[in-house]
Design an enzyme around this catalytic site. Sequence first.
Site, PDB file in Angstrom:
ATOM      1  N   ARG A 226       1.092  -0.459  -0.101  1.00 12.26           N
ATOM      2  CA  ARG A 226      -0.575  -0.090  -0.133  1.00 12.26           C
ATOM      3  C   ARG A 226       0.945   1.374   0.203  1.00 12.26           C
ATOM      4  O   ARG A 226       2.080   1.070   0.944  1.00 12.26           O
ATOM      5  CB  ARG A 226      -1.082  -0.267   1.158  1.00 12.26           C
ATOM      6  CG  ARG A 226      -2.066  -0.776   1.265  1.00 12.26           C
ATOM      7  CD  ARG A 226      -3.287  -0.775   0.431  1.00 12.26           C
ATOM      8  NE  ARG A 226      -4.016  -1.456  -0.041  1.00 12.26           N
ATOM      9  CZ  ARG A 226      -4.316  -2.878  -0.722  1.00 12.26           C
ATOM     10  NH1 ARG A 226      -3.370  -2.494  -1.608  1.00 12.26           N
ATOM     11  NH2 ARG A 226      -5.326  -3.062  -0.973  1.00 12.26           N
ATOM     12  N   GLU A 255      -2.426   8.358  -5.691  1.00 11.91           N
ATOM     13  CA  GLU A 255      -2.621   7.738  -6.686  1.00 11.91           C
ATOM     14  C   GLU A 255      -3.388   8.306  -7.600  1.00 11.91           C
ATOM     15  O   GLU A 255      -4.905   9.120  -6.639  1.00 11.91           O
ATOM     16  CB  GLU A 255      -2.542   6.210  -6.614  1.00 11.91           C
ATOM     17  CG  GLU A 255      -1.503   5.645  -6.149  1.00 11.91           C
ATOM     18  CD  GLU A 255      -2.321   3.796  -5.619  1.00 11.91           C
ATOM     19  OE1 GLU A 255      -2.725   3.815  -6.456  1.00 11.91           O
ATOM     20  OE2 GLU A 255      -1.330   3.067  -4.993  1.00 11.91           O
ATOM     21  N   HIS A 274       0.052   0.369 -10.108  1.00  3.35           N
ATOM     22  CA  HIS A 274      -0.992  -0.517  -9.517  1.00  3.35           C
ATOM     23  C   HIS A 274      -1.440  -1.178 -10.087  1.00  3.35           C
ATOM     24  O   HIS A 274      -3.276  -1.465  -9.668  1.00  3.35           O
ATOM     25  CB  HIS A 274      -2.151   1.203  -8.336  1.00  3.35           C
ATOM     26  CG  HIS A 274      -2.413   0.070  -7.032  1.00  3.35           C
ATOM     27  ND1 HIS A 274      -2.875   1.057  -5.984  1.00  3.35           N
ATOM     28  CD2 HIS A 274      -2.568  -1.285  -7.057  1.00  3.35           C
ATOM     29  CE1 HIS A 274      -3.096   0.255  -4.869  1.00  3.35           C
ATOM     30  NE2 HIS A 274      -2.815  -1.347  -5.283  1.00  3.35           N
TER      31      HIS A 274
END
Length: 314
Positions: A226, A255, A274
């Site tokens: 994370r 993000e 991601h």
Amino acid sequence: MKVLSLVNLTKKQTEKIESISGIDLKVVSPKKVTPEDLDGVEVLYDWSNTLKDAVLKSDTLNWIQVVRAGVDALPLRELDDKGVTLTNGSGANAINIAEQTLTYMLMFMRRMNLTARHQDAREWKQDDGYDEVYNKTVMIVGVGHIGKLIAQYAKALGMKTIGVRRTDQEAEYIDEMIPMSEIKSRINEVHFVVNSLPDTEETIGMFDETMFKAMSKKAYYINIGRGKTTKMTDLIAALQNEEIAGAGLDVTTPEPLPSDSPLWDMKNVILTPHDAGNSVHYEERAFDIFKQNLKSYVENGEVVINEINYSTGY
């Protein structure tokens, strides 16, 4: 027993669920679901914020199974207070994330992070420092489903493995397991540090200036856990000051990564959007977890795979 699925199940998957005795299945798209769809529902497959208030008011909902591994977007404290069982899809993406983690390592060792840039520039060019992962040491911080598989793949390539988790309980393919309290005293021994941690109160900002300064200058930092577990400004400084050799980042904070971030232009950084958790096989693996849990829930009143511990958040 009413089951509401926010996952668009295939015909075969629907038949498997309906073959379980006593199941009344309803499938609704998360874009079209309404609070009324939750009426009388005991089991919810996946999550939608549209249902948050209805979930917290429901007097029938007893179990939620989410498709993905992360549950930090859910109202965990409220669900815990209501006594709702929560399970996730942890392990369904272990294979693809482990493969991508090894890809970062191999790219750095074989200088392919640079070769890709040369190709874009139409340059036929070799670089210095070609190396191998063989006999290198990787520290895997967070040895769950993903961490264990990373260790298995690493051992297959002749690497040494150090695992880190809350307890020092042994795990297969981990040469040595150490507790979290020993990270900083041991992190300078390794060539790769793989962050596979969830996002919890204890892990936020764990990888900071002091951690990067403790690493070897020849070591690479890889984050497939994370983004919030890393202090991005400290990581950027460590890379700019050559305190570490490079970084492979599938997750960042924020993000998407802002276009003005210096990370984009660093040749010793591999950025992926991601996507390590993405695979054409993911949905079927996640469904298998749900199916096994549902069968156990109907027969025994309890789930058997991936129950979330509300006190730890995973």
